[in-house]
Scaffold this active site. Sequence first.
Site, mmCIF file in Angstrom:
data_model
loop_
_atom_site.group_PDB
_atom_site.id
_atom_site.type_symbol
_atom_site.label_atom_id
_atom_site.label_comp_id
_atom_site.label_asym_id
_atom_site.label_seq_id
_atom_site.Cartn_x
_atom_site.Cartn_y
_atom_site.Cartn_z
ATOM 1 N N GLY A 38 18.801 -7.929 19.132
ATOM 2 C CA GLY A 38 17.691 -6.993 18.355
ATOM 3 C C GLY A 38 17.781 -5.422 18.475
ATOM 4 C CD GLN A 57 16.522 -0.528 21.032
ATOM 5 O OE1 GLN A 57 16.255 -1.345 20.307
ATOM 6 N NE2 GLN A 57 16.737 -0.660 22.352
ATOM 7 C CB CYS A 62 15.543 -3.475 27.004
ATOM 8 S SG CYS A 62 15.069 -2.107 25.539
ATOM 9 C CG LEU A 63 20.814 -3.523 23.524
ATOM 10 C CD1 LEU A 63 21.285 -3.622 22.222
ATOM 11 C CD2 LEU A 63 22.077 -4.052 24.472
ATOM 12 C CG HIS A 69 12.024 -6.507 23.233
ATOM 13 N ND1 HIS A 69 12.316 -6.577 24.581
ATOM 14 C CD2 HIS A 69 12.760 -5.373 22.835
ATOM 15 C CE1 HIS A 69 13.010 -5.470 24.911
ATOM 16 N NE2 HIS A 69 13.446 -4.778 23.891
ATOM 17 C CD GLU A 70 14.550 -5.046 19.235
ATOM 18 O OE1 GLU A 70 14.644 -3.911 19.151
ATOM 19 O OE2 GLU A 70 15.209 -5.953 20.400
ATOM 20 C CG HIS A 117 12.099 -0.872 21.085
ATOM 21 N ND1 HIS A 117 12.322 0.063 22.261
ATOM 22 C CD2 HIS A 117 12.772 -2.130 21.474
ATOM 23 C CE1 HIS A 117 13.012 -0.712 23.054
ATOM 24 N NE2 HIS A 117 13.438 -1.849 22.571
#
Length: 171
Positions: free
Chosen positions: A46, A51, A93-94, A135-136, A139
């Site tokens: 995701g 991001q 997480c990226l 999670h997304e 953000h």
Amino acid sequence: MAIREIVKYPHPILKKRCEEVDRIDDELRTLIRDMIETMYSANGVGLAACQVGVPRRIVVLDVSPMDPEKDLFVMINPEIIAEEGEIDHEEGCLSVPECTEKVKRKAKVCVKGLSPAGKEIEVTGEGILATALQHEMDHLDGILILDRISRLKRELYRNRLKKEKRKEETP
Ligand SMILES: [Zn+2]
């Protein structure tokens, strides 16, 4: 299409509440295509627009990245309309490299939002999809997994990051 650079912690954009999308135009559709390509190239499940440095309320998700586009979806201005139960999966997480932690989430969520075509869509997710959705969506409100773990773990991660930075700076 282009792969964009992924913004990393502690970049301030990751702490901001992202703005609602009020117009879906070509620029936005290009951003979405780039987000999808960036997510796949980073092996993520995701990605939120902030991001890649754009503080708007857009997420892309694909919980089976080994089979690209089968489970891919995009949501603009997503909102949780129902939730139940509790789970705690390991999450990464990226934007927070080398950090995997168990995070408590709702086990099942129903999310409503807009598709890139401007149509209202609803997605119900359980297990990993529920985790990824929450999670997304975190953000979009400037919340990272670091904000969802204990203070001690957060401090440990920050110290580790500082140490790595020092190592990089020493020739
Ligand atoms: Zn993330």
